[in-house]
Every structure is written in structure tokens, then in C-alpha cells.
Design an enzyme around this catalytic site. Structure first.
Site, mmCIF file in Angstrom:
data_model
loop_
_atom_site.group_PDB
_atom_site.id
_atom_site.type_symbol
_atom_site.label_atom_id
_atom_site.label_comp_id
_atom_site.label_asym_id
_atom_site.label_seq_id
_atom_site.Cartn_x
_atom_site.Cartn_y
_atom_site.Cartn_z
ATOM 1 N N ARG A 259 8.134 5.475 2.572
ATOM 2 C CA ARG A 259 8.700 6.052 3.789
ATOM 3 C C ARG A 259 9.109 7.510 3.615
ATOM 4 O O ARG A 259 9.328 8.217 4.605
ATOM 5 C CB ARG A 259 9.911 5.229 4.248
ATOM 6 N N HIS B 151 5.164 2.330 -7.452
ATOM 7 C CA HIS B 151 4.208 1.220 -7.564
ATOM 8 C C HIS B 151 3.402 1.317 -8.864
ATOM 9 O O HIS B 151 3.116 0.313 -9.513
ATOM 10 C CB HIS B 151 3.200 1.247 -6.411
ATOM 11 N N GLN C 259 15.440 -7.860 -2.325
ATOM 12 C CA GLN C 259 14.145 -8.549 -2.335
ATOM 13 C C GLN C 259 13.939 -9.255 -3.665
ATOM 14 O O GLN C 259 13.441 -10.386 -3.716
ATOM 15 C CB GLN C 259 13.032 -7.528 -2.084
ATOM 16 N N GLY D 33 0.821 -1.207 0.000
ATOM 17 C CA GLY D 33 0.000 0.000 0.000
ATOM 18 C C GLY D 33 0.852 1.252 0.000
ATOM 19 O O GLY D 33 2.032 1.213 -0.358
ATOM 20 N N ALA D 34 0.226 2.385 0.434
ATOM 21 C CA ALA D 34 0.899 3.692 0.390
ATOM 22 C C ALA D 34 1.480 3.903 -1.000
ATOM 23 O O ALA D 34 2.641 4.277 -1.177
ATOM 24 C CB ALA D 34 1.965 3.785 1.469
ATOM 25 N N LEU D 35 0.643 3.656 -2.010
ATOM 26 C CA LEU D 35 1.126 3.612 -3.400
ATOM 27 C C LEU D 35 1.660 4.970 -3.841
ATOM 28 O O LEU D 35 1.073 6.019 -3.564
ATOM 29 C CB LEU D 35 -0.003 3.168 -4.328
ATOM 30 N N HIS D 36 2.780 4.910 -4.531
ATOM 31 C CA HIS D 36 3.361 6.103 -5.142
ATOM 32 C C HIS D 36 3.698 5.771 -6.589
ATOM 33 O O HIS D 36 3.399 4.662 -7.070
ATOM 34 C CB HIS D 36 4.591 6.569 -4.353
#
Lengths: 291, 291
Positions: B189, B37, B155, B31-34
Site C-alpha cells: 500500500r 515478501h 494475521q 502480489g505487489a511483491l516488495h
């Protein structure tokens, strides 16, 4: 009857079956097939349109290199037996096919399910090895259902956990332990029992019988376990464990409690050069009614 | 645009798409899409017939409960942004849907891939959490391809390893890091950077630029790293690490060697209250020829 060695061949062989809507059944084995395995293949046959049997002695689930080396390998006979019981396809990969250079992934079940009983005796790595290879095999075959033997009771609990937790879209089916006429649970390891060991190997099934009889007579868990230990001692067999546990969580029963629900009773012991396991699920007598 | 909360709903929604032979693309997010993403969602849109975006702040990959608590949660905005970028379905489960009572399975990558760099800083559990949730999400969606951001370079390496090792039938696609006009890598962040921190946050991308320039000029790994460290120091930023590694294995380069193959350069640092990471892949100049 076809033998495939790679995941790619396996998928290619199954793709048209799946496209045609046929149900794929799967029986993972380490080979050395006996009547116990064949009962799984027959169950898969009855419940599927296409039956895949894997034959793979998974190195990562052996704690003991000697046990791995001694594990019987009888592929030609296995293929014939699997075919006779209804398998359509045998998947028999080399270790390097499933664990190539650079391989680094482990599927692990944490907590008591995998750390108690066989996990405690064989070490943490045993069920990590089982969980990992079963995950890999299920993702390679993508069966509608996979059949496992009740004899490896803790393995069944671990596999059910992994399948549920990771959301692997396969139904887990369990088939009752197949026994010799005298009660010995069938095992690929039985072939290594010497003539003097074979009668002593009956200690396991007889001890389970004693525990079962005691529970059915209303004994406490501790008293039932003592009855089983006495049978083992009478055969000169020292158990690694003889445990009465809750079947889904493997939580041990308190010795003072008289079981009021299904109990899983498990035993493990060395007999001669062979480590044997066995288990039975017991239903206690119906309660005589609340006061 | 539809939001589903359970794996069962997700599978039910995708079954007819798959039956019709449509390619399913997947973008897992917290989430917290920017814009970073959204570049993944657009790439998935371009390469798929159906695009699924997951929004799930995975608790098991946070070592720091404070970081987990502070992680921004903006579901309504996320859904609108995902739809605008071409998503067809948002999968936004509660934690209890993915980790119900009794859940006990972990997918772990062992060895340097998961233990170095972020693994060393954030603890073993971080990539265990990533590997486990990505496995669960991929097995829930069963996409033809899944898109990941290059910004989380380690990752990507871990996910590629798990997908290959477990044989998950999904293609892993990677999209270049999206940056602000001044070079700061986009991150959920960044919203927590104060006005005084924001300029200092440029230390990371500028340090990577200095390392890149040095490698392209033929510097040794050690000299290139020193150039990056000088830039960080000039911004008053102390790195957790600044590392030059082989892109697939994450093996560190020897300081004396002048890179002759692609180099992955990674940096992590706290800037004010926020821990930031960034990376760049650099191709050294072509060798001038053997003697």
C-alpha cells in the site's frame, strides 16, 4: 485391532501404511454402533487397505445439552463391532484432544444448505459443529475416502460442500440407510424409544413411503407431501418438517410442480422422548414425452 | 519457473516432488511483491527443497470494495521477483478457481484473537477471509512449512490458531518486518502514499520506537502508550489504535502495569488515502529482583 487416543498416535500409526501406498478408508461415528454404521465399515473395508473408525461424541454439534448427555456411550462394544466389520484402527479421542484450551476455530457452511431443515430445527451451531469436526477428523486421518450414511442426508450435503470448498483431498462415499425389518431407520437414538413409542416411530418411514408412492404415481409435490402428512397424523406424530427438496442444493420444490427429477424427501419428528429423522430419494416416473 | 492457475495443476506439479521426499515451502502473497515478501521467499528457499509462492488478491478479506479495487496488481513483475528470490512455482489462481459458484464454506476464528484490533476496525469478515483463504491455500499446497511476515502480526496469531486448531500439518514460520531505510514498514500500500504523505507515514514506526524506548526504560503500559500517542500527534496522524498486548492471546495490558514479559505493540492509522499498520515486539528490562 488398535485403539488410539491422540492425533499424534493416529498419524504415527498411519504413516507407514501411507508410505507403503496403502489406501486409507475412514468412517467417522459418534459410537453406539449399529448395523447402519457397520454397513459403512464394511463398505470402507471393501474399498480400502486400512480402515479407520472414529468414535467421538462431538459436543459442538449438540444444541441440546440433554441430548448430548443422553447420547449412548458404549465404547467397548463399539470397538468389538467395528473390528468385526473390518476396522483396523479405532480413533477414540477425549474432547480435550480435539478441542484443547484456547481452541477457537469453526468451519461453517453458510446459506440454505446448513440453515434449512435440521439447521433450522437444531440451530446454526449444529452444522457448524458437524463441518468443524469432520474437517478436523479428515485432516487427522487424511483418508483416500470417507464413508457416510444416507440417513443423515443433509449432513452428507454439508460434508460434500466442505470437502469440495476447502479442497480436502478425500472422496466422500455414501451408503444407503439400513432399516429394521419393519422399515424403521437404524439410529443410535432408537434405543431410547419406549415400547409404546416403537410402533409410532414407524410413522416416519411410512410417511416417506406414501410420498414416494405419490411421486411415482405422478402427483405434484404438494399432493405427495399431503399424503405423507396424512400418514404421520394417522400415527399421532407431528412432524418438525416433511420436505421435498432438490437433492444437491436442498432447494424446496414448489407445491404445484410435479417432480421431473430426483427428489429428496426428508422428515423429522419427536416420538416420545426421541427426535428421529429419516429420508428417501425418489425418482419420478419418466416423462411421457414432449408435445 | 512455472506459473499454475488451478489447484489440480498445482497438485500435479508437486506430487513428484513430494514422492521424492523433497520439502515443500510456501509463501502466500497478495502480489505487489516488495522486499518484505522477498525476505519470506528467501527464507522459504533456505528452508525447503521446492518453493511455492501464491499470488492471489483474496476478495473475501477486504471489507472495503474500494480498497480491493485499488489493491495493486502487478503479476508479471511479481513472477520475476519471486523467481529472483528463489521461487520454483507461482500459484496464481483466478477468484473463481478458489471460490466457484455454490462455494459456501468459511473458516472462522471466534473470540478476541480475530475480533480485536484489525478485526474490530476492518470487521469480522476480514479474518474470516484470511483464515478461509489460508486454509484453502495450505490444503492445496500441503507445504511442510509456510512463511508469513511479522508485519501482519494479528494475521500471524490467527493463522497459528487455525493451523493448530484444524490440525493442518504445516509449520508456521514468521520473518521480521522489512523496513525502508527511514523505518517505514514495507507494504504494497505504500505505493499509494503521495509525496506529502510519505514523511507523515513515518509516524507509525516512530511511535512504536517511542513505546519501545519507554518500555525498555521501565515505564508502565499506559505511560509507554502515551509516549507513542504523542509522536503520532506530532506528525498529525490520528491512530485507529495503538495497543500494547500479550503476543499470543492479544490480551491488552493494564495501563498501570509495567510490562514484565514480551509485549506486542501494534498501531494502525490512515495517512492520506492509505491505511497503514505496523508493530513491534518489545522485551522489557529484566526485573531487578524480588524483594
Amino acid at each position: 485391532m488398535r485403539i488410539v487416543r491422540t492425533v499424534a498416535e493416529l498419524r504415527a500409526a498411519l504413516a507407514p501404511e501411507r508410505a507403503a501406498g496403502r489406501r486409507v478408508g475412514f468412517v467417522p461415528t459418534m459410537g453406539a454402533l449399529h448395523e447402519g454404521h457397520l454397513s459403512l465399515v464394511r463398505a470402507a473395508r471393501a474399498g480400502s487397505d486400512v480402515v479407520v473408525v472414529s468414535v467421538f461424541v462431538n459436543p459442538t454439534q449438540f444444541d441440546d445439552p440433554g441430548d448430548l448427555a443422553a447420547y449412548p456411550r458404549t465404547e467397548e462394544a463399539d470397538v468389538a463391532l467395528a473390528a468385526g466389520a473390518g476396522a483396523d484402527l479405532v480413533f477414540a479421542p477425549e474432547a480435550a484432544e480435539l478441542y484443547p484450551r484456547g481452541y477457537a476455530t469453526t468451519v461453517a457452511v453458510t446459506g440454505p444448505l446448513a440453515e434449512t431443515l435440521e439447521g433450522a430445527q437444531r440451530g446454526r451451531g449444529h452444522f457448524d459443529g458437524v463441518a468443524t469436526v469432520v474437517t478436523k477428523l479428515l485432516l487427522a486421518v487424511v483418508p483416500d475416502a470417507a464413508w457416510f450414511g444416507a440417513k443423515d442426508a443433509q449432513q452428507v450435503v454439508v460434508v460434500r460442500r466442505v470437502v469440495a470448498d476447502l479442497g480436502i483431498p478425500t472422496r466422500v462415499e455414501v451408503v444407503a440407510t439400513v432399516r429394521e425389518a419393519d422399515g424403521l431407520a437404524m439410529s443410535s437414538r432408537n434405543a431410547r424409544l419406549g415400547p409404546a413409542d416403537r410402533p409410532r416411530a414407524l410413522a416416519l418411514s411410512r410417511a416417506l413411503g406414501a410420498v414416494r408412492a405419490a411421486i411415482e404415481a405422478g402427483a405434484s409435490a404438494g399432493a405427495a407431501r399431503a399424503a405423507g402428512l396424512a400418514v404421520l397424523a394417522a400415527h399421532g406424530v407431528e412432524p418438525e418438517y416433511l420436505a421435498l427438496v432438490e437433492p444437491d442444493t436442498l432447494d424446496p420444490l414448489a407445491p404445484a410442480d410435479a417432480p421431473d427429477r430426483r427428489v429428496l424427501v426428508l422428515v423429522a419428528a419427536h416420538v416420545g422422548p426421541v427426535r428421529l429423522i429419516d429420508n428417501v430419494t425418489v425418482t419420478p416416473p419418466a416423462p411421457t414425452g414432449a408435445l
